[in-house]
Structures are given as structure tokens and as C-alpha cells.
Scaffold this motif. Structure first.
Motif, PDB file in Angstrom:
ATOM      1  N   ALA A  46      33.972  36.607  40.065  1.00  0.00           N
ATOM      2  CA  ALA A  46      35.342  36.542  40.581  1.00  0.00           C
ATOM      3  C   ALA A  46      35.674  35.119  41.021  1.00  0.00           C
ATOM      4  CB  ALA A  46      35.508  37.512  41.739  1.00  0.00           C
ATOM      5  N   ALA A  49      36.140  32.843  38.052  1.00  0.00           N
ATOM      6  CA  ALA A  49      37.451  33.057  37.444  1.00  0.00           C
ATOM      7  C   ALA A  49      38.528  32.399  38.278  1.00  0.00           C
ATOM      8  CB  ALA A  49      37.721  34.538  37.301  1.00  0.00           C
ATOM      9  N   LEU A  77      48.207  36.576  38.617  1.00  0.00           N
ATOM     10  CA  LEU A  77      48.146  38.000  38.912  1.00  0.00           C
ATOM     11  C   LEU A  77      46.715  38.503  38.760  1.00  0.00           C
ATOM     12  CD1 LEU A  77      49.714  40.534  39.520  1.00  0.00           C
ATOM     13  CD2 LEU A  77      50.193  40.764  37.091  1.00  0.00           C
ATOM     14  N   THR A  78      46.079  38.015  37.723  1.00  0.00           N
ATOM     15  CA  THR A  78      44.702  38.435  37.492  1.00  0.00           C
ATOM     16  C   THR A  78      43.817  38.072  38.668  1.00  0.00           C
ATOM     17  OG1 THR A  78      45.057  38.053  35.162  1.00  0.00           O
ATOM     18  CG2 THR A  78      42.775  38.239  35.885  1.00  0.00           C
ATOM     19  N   LEU A  79      44.085  36.886  39.210  1.00  0.00           N
ATOM     20  CA  LEU A  79      43.246  36.429  40.314  1.00  0.00           C
ATOM     21  C   LEU A  79      43.297  37.395  41.469  1.00  0.00           C
ATOM     22  CD1 LEU A  79      43.819  32.615  40.450  1.00  0.00           C
ATOM     23  CD2 LEU A  79      41.909  33.917  39.564  1.00  0.00           C
ATOM     24  N   LEU A  81      43.912  40.464  41.384  1.00  0.00           N
ATOM     25  CA  LEU A  81      43.217  41.696  41.046  1.00  0.00           C
ATOM     26  C   LEU A  81      41.712  41.485  41.002  1.00  0.00           C
ATOM     27  CD1 LEU A  81      45.768  42.948  38.469  1.00  0.00           C
ATOM     28  CD2 LEU A  81      45.101  44.127  40.548  1.00  0.00           C
ATOM     29  N   MET A  82      41.311  40.325  40.494  1.00  0.00           N
ATOM     30  CA  MET A  82      39.874  40.084  40.423  1.00  0.00           C
ATOM     31  C   MET A  82      39.300  39.931  41.814  1.00  0.00           C
ATOM     32  SD  MET A  82      39.273  37.879  37.019  1.00  0.00           S
ATOM     33  CE  MET A  82      37.598  38.468  36.916  1.00  0.00           C
ATOM     34  N   LEU A  85      38.737  43.217  43.057  1.00  0.00           N
ATOM     35  CA  LEU A  85      37.522  43.784  42.492  1.00  0.00           C
ATOM     36  C   LEU A  85      36.293  43.215  43.169  1.00  0.00           C
ATOM     37  CD1 LEU A  85      38.586  43.756  38.777  1.00  0.00           C
ATOM     38  CD2 LEU A  85      38.197  45.746  40.222  1.00  0.00           C
TER      39      LEU A  85
END
Lengths: 807, 181
Positions: A46, A49, A77-79, A81-82, A85
Motif C-alpha cells: 500500500a 503504491a 481514488l485508488t490511494l 482505497l488502498m 485495505l
């Protein structure tokens, strides 16, 4: 959201079922070699990324079709979410246990028990060779230890975006070492979550082998900071340490999916809302996907709507709440699918008693077991077509198979070698159900098929079965599952506890207008509430069919005039990022002329709004023919991309680099197009190539000098492609493509804004691959354009009084 | 979700990548673990794989390969790069004694637990067989997807797997005999 994560992997039991006797014993032993990836690895990924996520530093071009830019937006946005996670490694049981004994919520940290928490006695700074490292915060809770440090004096030192390996540990007095479970890196700085420090420990040492994202040897290394701890009781202001509450009756069930608001925490900096989506047994839904954060709408009854908060980086105390629980319910199949997650929004308005959360769509995976048979005959040939009339039903949506064609294609296998495959490509008409939109299909053929897939493209649905050998005889086409968006809406409302003195927003319609270059901006409405100042602008003097698509924050690329609102004393009122004005009963749509600022200072009596530049789009026609040379005439070498990638979040001060792209040699062209009174002249061309295993994307790039401004002083900013005719005669049009102007295969062009010392450039990009083979398709492309965007510079200065604004 | 223009043309959107990361981490990590035999190195490789995948996610074409195939191809490249860097020495070397039937020292016998033996035997297999074992038992790919990955049919994968299992089983029995001496 697309959902690709239905596990493609076989379970242990499925693998074991394939072996018998001695082989089964060996298979059992082999499976025993498997290990679970460690929490630190998940965290590391994570953080990698995050550290490598590209983010554009440029706000140009304005057209919104600059593909890398779009990918970067998606990256942000991915960040979030990651990151979510990353903390999910705590596991459902731990998180649930945490939720059950909620004592308080600390923005930037999460749930906390103040009686069991210790903090830093004071910030600790160590300085070496002009570089200082300050541990600004340490919160040692029962579940984790969060440490934040900031490096200063690094700005002029070289950066290394690849230096993401975290070698930072906490050393206990007994020599024990704690390694971080979660890292959030910026240039020289980090926020780290370590395991909890034993209760009896009062002093720890933070050891930093190398500052994050700093090139080895570029700054002092092997830092050691002694940190003393003390009990935190009383440190956390009660206002910050808001207690959670469970809203009563806060649930909504639509299409067998129930949306529950499980818990709410209202702090001064954040509102954390934990939602749960659960599918009832027997619905055929075997997976519920996390909703797109931007699709979750929290609002109140005063007219405020709140955005999900992005990760603000280290400089702020706020944070996306990072809990996510995916609960696999044991029991008889079909097991219900449950998704639970906490989202952070901006703080709710103090004067509203009701809140509402709405989800318009929920993405799910649906189980399916539908099939039909197709007889290909004993010796089918490439290009052979079969007429079909088969309809498969997917929860009310219909897949009408009307034909199939046998094709062959070459694809690089995992070894990088080209390999011949065969496909049955189906002609399929997909009719969505009123409340269900299919997104992807899982197909399979038991007899001879390699794999199968169905997905939507701008050209329509592509549905196929792939074969390694030329198929023949009877083929069963099986639909095993589908991904779909279920349409709600799911709306959950609840009463907020406590007193909420009503303070209605004030609204007024002042007479404020200003004109530059023939374009008038006027203030149509101002709304002032305890959470925001909303300014709705109107534009006059636009060309026929024209509209404002963007308000630019500065004039040109490096303009000195900035967008801003200030009061009669010149006090700036910052723009607001976490709330917008949306009166109850209205639907929100992006409006570039709607501006949102922080609430007004109490004594603000008159306001001035400065608008530096606007982008206007209006229709006009132009066309261009361009020849693409054959692939064998092109030689590709690596170049630095023109766009910059920034490797850190926060204030954008992190290291940046230009990624490498493959580019052909440049050849001269002489292409002119007149459109909207401008003459665009492209003089050079090259092909830019991106490639991966089995695919390639070639983009024709045309460049030339930027045209000058028109007689009004309006500068050309972008060109919108409407139609492309490829050399093979195939045509892509924006009008017939659901992708509209964004459809693949359409040209898009832009002109860089003026900047000191840099000549503006006109550029045009066009993907030139055969959509079926991915090979470069050489020959003549006929391009048509139907709109332009122009930049109109101000600054417009709009002033008005707030005195007459009655609540 | 639909874009303002209709459905998204990019199946690998933001949320999907996060989903995929979660769904494929265990498989990628175990594939690497089976290939290099060392947990720390496998973690390094898995982190590297997802960094590569993250950087290249814009290039992923779901219409041309499943994500599992794609990310495992990235993993395979990472393993090959790593082995090239390390001189292609297997990270877990089978003790020579175990292969040539020579008696093992007592200490070695005590240290050789079942899993270490198995890892060592995998490390002595030809690279293609190691790959097959890693895809099947490490990543857990079904034969059909292994076929997609290797460019072979499902049936061909089944046959190859049967052969390598036989080979491994034979080595296992030989080493059993060695250890029993």
C-alpha cells in the motif's frame, strides 16, 4: 465500478480433488508450503503504491481528455482505497472488537481509548548537516502506535522516487524492535503505524536508516531519536474525541441488498460513517463490491452535501477512516455477501438535526448458470459465421446472441512468444433490466474453450470464447456469472443526537457583474451558512451553443492573479473542499460556475470575488487528413514523457520525475485546419508507444506552433474530435458511441497556455491501432472536429454587500 | 459505475485495482515463495510485483488477459530478474548428499524437515516445472488459467502437471530412502 476480483484461484479442496493416491499426499505437502502474506507486506505494498502514485502537477489541458491525467485522478481514488485495505490487515475480528468498545474517535488516528493511551511528552528534533527531523506526534494506543515525523531542509537535495523501502523501526529499552505495519511516506517525512508498545515502556527510540524518498547518500542517514511517553488522559479535547452513536432505524433495503448505517462519529474535523451492505440469501448475489466513494452522498436537511474526504497527507490532522470488514458468513449456501466500511466526510453543520446517506448504485457479482449449444460442424473455417437466436436471462437482463464468427489472432504468451489463438466472437444485444446494468460476463465452454469473457466497449459489447486449437463440433456456451450495477437508490436517514439550534442559511441575489473580452460574469446567488459560502455565477456573451466548462485558478499557466474571495478587510476566505450546496430535493450535477468557500467571518459585510480566467466551449466544425507510415518505417527509442509524475501526496512538494515512453523518429508534416476563426498548423509528427504483454497502444502525436488569439483576445485551448475514419474504412463517431467525445479512436487536441519564456504549442493525439489486432494501422486517417475550447482571461472582479442578506 | 458518458471504458478503474490487490496478493506472494523459497525475498518480490503492476495498471487490457494472468506474468518476470541478478542460483539448494544417495550426517538428517526437503526438491526441478508447481500450488491457478498463462491447453497443462508430480514423487521417495539410512 468494475469488479474483477471474483477469485480466479482454486481452493485448497478443489486442488486436492484433482489428485489421488500418492500424488494427493504430495499435493497436500505442497499446499502446506503456502504461507499467508504478512501484514507488513500488505502495508508495504500500500505504501509503495502511495509513494509511486502519479499525480499531475499541471492543470492543463482543460479538455479532460488527457488520458494520463485521468489515470492520475483515478490514482488518487485508488490511494484512498488502498489505504483502506492496508488497515484491513487488522482483520474482521479485531476491527469488530474495536468497534464494540468504542470510546472515542480521534481524527487522523481513529478510534482511541484515552485512558489506555500514551503520547509524546514533547516534540523531539534532531538536526544534522542542515537537515532536521522532528517527531511531531506519537500516539501509543492499545491497538497501534502511530508516529509522525517531518524532515526539513531537504528541498534542494536530490530525490529518488524509487527509494520507498522503509527502514524505520522503534527500538524498545530491552532491545526489542517494532517494525511498521503501515506507512505513509512523503519526501523526508512519514506517518507510521507500529504495533502497540508494551504498557510498562516509557521510552523508545525511533531509528531511521534513511529518510523516505531521499536518494541514498543525499542526506544524513542513520537517525536516532529518543522519545519519552506519558499518559494521554486529558490531552485529547473532548470536542475532538467525539463519541460514536448508533442511529436508530437507519437502513434501507432495495433489490435484496440492505444498506445499514451502523455507526456515526461526529467530530470537529470529520464525520465518520460506518456503512454495511448485505445481500439477502437467495438473491444470487455472491459478492457485494465497495461503492465508489464519490457515489456515497451524505447530506443534511439544511442543504449541505458532504464529500468523502480525500487523504490529506501528513500536513493535516484529518484522514480517511480506514476500516473495512468483509464478513464471510458461515452457513448453508448461498452465503450472503456483506461489505462494511467506514468513510470520513467533512464535519456536519452544527445547526441541522437530520442527516441522510444515499447510494445510487451498488456493484455486485451475480451467480449465473445459463448456457446454450452451438454446432460448428466437423470442419469450420476462419471467417465462418453462424446465425444464432439464443437468449440468456441474467436476473431480468437479456443477452440475445444473434451470431458467432470464427476468427484467429496472434497474442504474446507469458513467455513473450507470439501464439495463435482462435475466437468465437459473438454478436450479442444486451438489454439491461430497469434496475440492473450488466458490466461484465464470465463465459466458459466445457468442451474446448480456453477462456471466455464479455465486456462493454465504446463500440458495443465484446463477447467471445477463446480456443487454443481450431474448435469444431458442438460447443457449449456457458454463462457462469456476471458483474452488474444494481440501481437503487438506497437512502438512509437518521436523527442526530443532541441539540442543534436552527440557523438557516442566508441567501441573496446581488447585482454584481464584470466584463472582459466581451464575456460578462455575474453573481446569480450567494448562500452563506455555518458550513459554507456558496457563490453561483452566470455567464453572458457566450457564442451560440457555448458554455463555460471551467473556471481556471490562475491566468495562463503561471499567472499571478488567483481565484479568490475576500471580505472588506482583504481577509481571504479559502475554498472549501469537503462540502457543497445542494438544497434538499435537488440533484447534484457538476457546475463549473458554482463555487464553494469556507463560511464567512462573523463581521464580513462586503465581499469581492476575483476570477482570473474561464474556459468556454462552443461548437464549430473542422477537418484534417493525416497519414500514418507503415510500422516497418518507424524506429522507436526511449524518451522522457512530457508530463511529470509526482511521487507524494500532500502539498505536492515531493520528488517528481518524467516517466520513460517509447517514441518513434519525428517526421515533418504540413497540416492546416481552420476552425472557430483559428488556423491550427501542425508541422511535426511522431508515434508514441506503450506496450505490455500481448498488447500495444500507438498514439500519433502532431505538434505545431499555437495559433494566436482571436480578435476578442480569446485563445484556442482545445479541439474536440467528432469522427475518425480509419485507413481500413472503419469509422468512430462521438455521436454513435456511448463513450461520446471520449470514445477511443477519436482525436483530441489542445494548445498549451502562455508561460514566460515558453512558446505555446499546439498538439493533437490519436490512437492509431487496429482495434481488433492492436497492430499499428498505417494509412490515411480522416479526422473531423465539432467543438473547440477557448481560454478567456480576466480578471473579473465582482463585489457585493452581504448586509441585506436576511436568513 | 457509469462515467458521465456511459459505462467506464476502463475496467481496471481505481476501486477495481484495490479489489484486485487484495484478491491476488496471496497468490502472487505464494507464487514468488514457491519460486525462490525464501519468505523475505518472496515478500520483496511481491512488493516489487505490485509496484510494477501499480505503475503499469493503465496498460492492463482486461480483454486480452485476466488480471491473474497479467499480474502473475509480472511476478514471473520479477522472479526471473531476481534470479538473473543472483546468478540464477536457487535460493534453497538441495544438499548434494540428498541427491547422490550418499549418507547424510546426523545433524543434517535432524535439520531436514519435510517442508525443507520439499522446497529443496522443487528448487532442483527444471525452471518450467518449478513454474508449473508454483502456479498450481503456490498461486492456486486452475489448469485452464495456467494454460492461458503458459500458452498451452488445459489438457496439456494437466499432463505436464502429472509428469512433474511423478518426478517430484520419485525424488521424494529417493530422499525418503536416503533419510531412512
Amino acid at each position: 465500478m468494475k469488479s474483477l476480483s471474483a477469485s480466479p484461484y482454486a481452493s485448497r479442496a478443489e486442488i486436492m480433488a484433482e489428485f489421488q493416491g500418492d500424488e494427493a499426499v504430495l499435493a497436500h505437502e505442497l499446499l502446506g508450503l503456502r504461507q499467508a502474506p504478512g501484514a507488513a507486506l500488505q502495508t508495504r505494498i500500500a505504501s509503495l503504491a502511495k509513494a509511486t502514485s502519479p499525480r499531475s502537477t499541471a492543470t492543463w489541458p482543460p479538455w479532460g481528455r488527457w488520458r494520463p491525467h485521468q489515470r492520475w485522478a483515478a490514482g488518487a481514488l485508488t490511494l484512498a482505497l488502498m489505504l483502506a485495505l492496508a488497515l484491513a490487515v487488522a482483520g474482521p475480528q479485531r476491527v469488530l472488537a474495536q468497534v464494540q468498545r468504542l470510546l472515542g474517535y480521534l481524527p487522523g488516528y481513529g478510534f482511541v481509548d484515552p485512558d489506555q493511551t500514551r503520547v509524546l511528552t514533547a516534540p523531539v528534533t534532531v538536526e544534522r548537516d542542515g537537515v532536521s527531523v522532528t517527531v511531531t506526534q506519537l500516539i501509543a494506543g492499545t491497538d497501534k502506535t502511530q508516529v509522525t515525523f517531518v524532515g526539513e531542509g531537504l528541498n534542494e537535495l536530490p530525490s529518488d522516487p524509487n527509494a520507498t523501502r522503509v527502514e524505520i523501526v522503534l527500538v524498545l529499552p530491552n532491545g526489542g524492535v517494532l517494525t511498521p505495519d503501515e506507512t505513509r511516506l512523503e519526501h523526508g517525512s512519514a506517518r507510521l503505524a507500529f504495533p502497540p508498545i508494551p504498557a510498562e515502556v516509557e521510552q523508545v527510540t525511533l531509528r531511521i536508516a534513511r529518510l523516505p524518498l531521499v536518494r541514498p547518500g543525499a542526506a544524513p542517514e542513520n537517525w536516532s531519536l529518543a522519545l519519552s511517553l506519558r499518559p494521554a488522559a486529558g490531552d485529547f479535547p473532548a470536542a475532538e474525541l467525539a463519541a460514536p452513536y448508533v442511529p436508530e432505524g437507519a437502513h434501507s433495503t432495495v433489490m435484496g441488498i440492505t444498506l445499514d448505517v451502523v455507526e456515526v462519529v461526529e467530530g470537529t474535523e470529520q464525520t465518520a460513517v460506518t456503512i454495511r451492505m448485505s445481500a439477502a440469501a437467495g438473491t444470487g448475489i455472491d459478492q457485494v463490491m465497495a461503492p465508489d466513494p464519490w457515489g456515497i452522498r451524505l447530506s443534511d436537511d439544511s442543504g449541505h452535501a458532504y464529500w468523502v474526504q480525500p487523504d490529506p497527507g501528513l500536513g493535516s490532522g484529518g484522514s480517511v477512516v480506514v476500516q473495512q470488514v468483509v464478513i464471510a458468513q458461515p452457513g448453508a449456501p448461498p452465503a450472503p455477501a456483506v461489505w462494511e466500511q467506514t468513510y470520513a466526510f467533512g464535519p456536519l453543520s452544527p445547526s441541522t438535526g437530520h442527516a441522510s446517506l444515499r447510494l445510487d448504485e451498488i456493484a455486485v457479482r451475480l451467480d449465473a448458470d445459463e448456457s446454450f449449444r452451438l454446432d460448428l460442424g466437423a470442419s469450420p473455417h476462419i471467417g465462418q459465421h453462424w446465425l444464432l437466436d439464443e437468449i440468456l436471462d441474467v436476473y431480468g437482463a437479456a443477452l440475445h446472441f444473434t451470431g458467432a464468427t470464427l476468427v484467429e489472432f496472434a497474442q504474446l504468451n507469458a513467455s513473450g512468444q507470439p501464439q495463435q489463438y482462435y475466437q468465437l466472437k459473438f454478436d450479442v444485444a444486451v438489454t439491461d433490466a430497469p434496475d440492473l446494468a450488466l458490466q461484465r460476463l464470465n463465459l466458459w465452454s466445457a468442451e474446448q474453450g480456453l477462456f471466455g469473457d464479455g465486456h462493454w466497449t465504446p463500440e458495443g459489447w465484446e463477447v467471445f470464447l477463446a480456443f487454443e486449437k481450431l474448435p469444431h463440433g458442438r460447443v457449449t456456451v456457458s454463462l457462469r456469472g456476471a458483474y452488474a450495477d444494481l440501481r437503487g437508490p438506497w437512502v438512509v436517514q437518521w436523527d442526530r443526537p443532541g441539540e442543534h439550534p436552527e440557523q438557516r442559511p442566508r441567501s441573496l441575489h446581488p447585482q454584481a457583474a464584470d466584463t472582459h473580452h466581451g464575456l460578462t460574469l455575474a453573481v446569480a446567488e450567494v448562500v452563506a451558512s455555518d458550513r459554507l459560502t456558496h457563490v453561483q455565477l452566470a455567464a453572458e456573451g457566450l457564442p451560440a451553443g457555448g458554455r463555460v466548462t471551467e473556471i481556471r485558478p490562475t491566468t495562463g499557466l503561471l499567472g499571478t492573479v488567483s481565484l479568490g474571495l475576500q471580505d472588506q478587510w482583504g481577509q481571504a476566505i479559502p475554498t472549501s473542499q469537503d462540502v457543497r450546496w445542494q438544497p434538499p430535493g435537488t440533484e447534484w450535477a457538476y457546475d463549473p460556475l458554482a463555487l464553494t468557500f469556507e463560511p464567512l467571518p462573523p463581521l464580513a459585510q462586503s465581499l469581492t470575488l476575483v476570477v482570473p480566467e474561464v474556459i468556454v466551449q462552443f461548437p464549430d466544425d473542422g477537418s484534417l487528413s493525416v497519414d500514418v507510415p507503415p510500422a516497418e518505417a518507424l524506429t522507436f527509442t526511449q524518451h522522457e514523457a512530457e508530463y511529470e509524475v509526482v511521487t507524494s501526496g500532500g502539498d505536492g512538494s515531493g520528488p517528481a520525475y518524467h516517466p520513460l515512453v517509447e517514441r518513434s523518429q519525428t517526421w515533418p508534416v504540413d497540416l492546416q485546419m481552420k476552425i472557430a476563426g483559428y488556423t491550427v498548423h501542425y508541422t511535426q509528427a511522431f508515434i508514441e508507444r506503450e506496450a505490455g504483454n500481448g498488447w500495444r497502444r500507438d498514439t500519433l502525436v502532431l505538434t505545431g506552433a499555437a495559433p494566436g488569439p482571436d480578435p476578442n483576445g480569446w485563445r484556442l485551448a482545445a479541439l474536440q474530435g467528432a469522427r475518425t475514419q480509419r485507413p481500413d474504412g472503419s469509422v468512430v463517431t462521438a455521436a454513435e458511441s456511448p463513450g461520446g467525445a471520449n470514445a477511443a479512436g477519436l482525436a483530441y487536441g489542445w494548445v498549451s497556455p502562455p508561460a514566460p519564456g515558453v512558446a505555446p504549442v499546439a498538439m493533437l493525439r490519436l490512437e492509431v491501432n487496429d482495434p481488433h489486432t492492436s497492430e499499428l494501422l498505417s494509412g490515411r486517417y480522416e479526422l473531423a472536429f465539432d467543438a473547440v475550447q477557448v481560454a478567456v482571461s480576466g480578471p473579473w472582479r465582482l463585489g457585493w454587500s452581504m448586509v441585506l442578506a436576511a436568513p | 459505475m457509469r462515467t458521465p458518458f456511459g459505462r467506464s471504458t476502463l475496467p481496471l478503474d481505481a476501486a477495481a485495482f484495490a479489489e484486485l490487490y487484495q484478491a491476488h496478493l496471496a497468490a502472487v506472494f505464494n507464487y514468488c515463495l514457491f519460486r525462490v523459497g525464501d519468505r523475505q525475498l518472496a515478500e520483496d518480490l511481491a512488493a516489487d510485483v505490485f509496484e510494477r503492476a501499480w505503475r503499469a495498471r493503465g496498460r492492463y487490457r482486461p480483454d486480452q488477459a485476466s488480471f491473474a494472468t497479467w499480474v502473475l506474468a509480472v511476478a514471473r518476470n520479477a522472479v526471473v530478474d531476481c534470479q538473473r541478478h543472483n546468478g540464477r542460483h536457487p535460493m534453497v539448494a538441495l544438499p548434494a548428499d540428498l541427491l547422490d544417495d550418499a549418507p547424510l550426517p546426523d545433524t543434517a538428517v535432524e535439520a531436514a524437515d519435510e517442508q525443507a526437503r520439499l522446497k529443496a526438491m522443487i528448487a532442483t526441478l527444471p525452471e518450467a516445472d518449478q513454474d508449473l508447481i508454483a502456479l498450481k500450488f503456490g498461486a492456486g491457478l486452475p489448469n485452464r488459467q495456467i494454460g492461458e498463462f503458459l500458452g498451452r491447453s488445459e489438457g496439456a497443462v494437466g499432463v505436464a502437471l502429472h509428469r512433474v508430480m511423478r518426478k517430484l514423487r520419485a525424488s521424494w521417495e529417493i530422499s525418503d530412502e536416503v533419510l531412512e539410512r
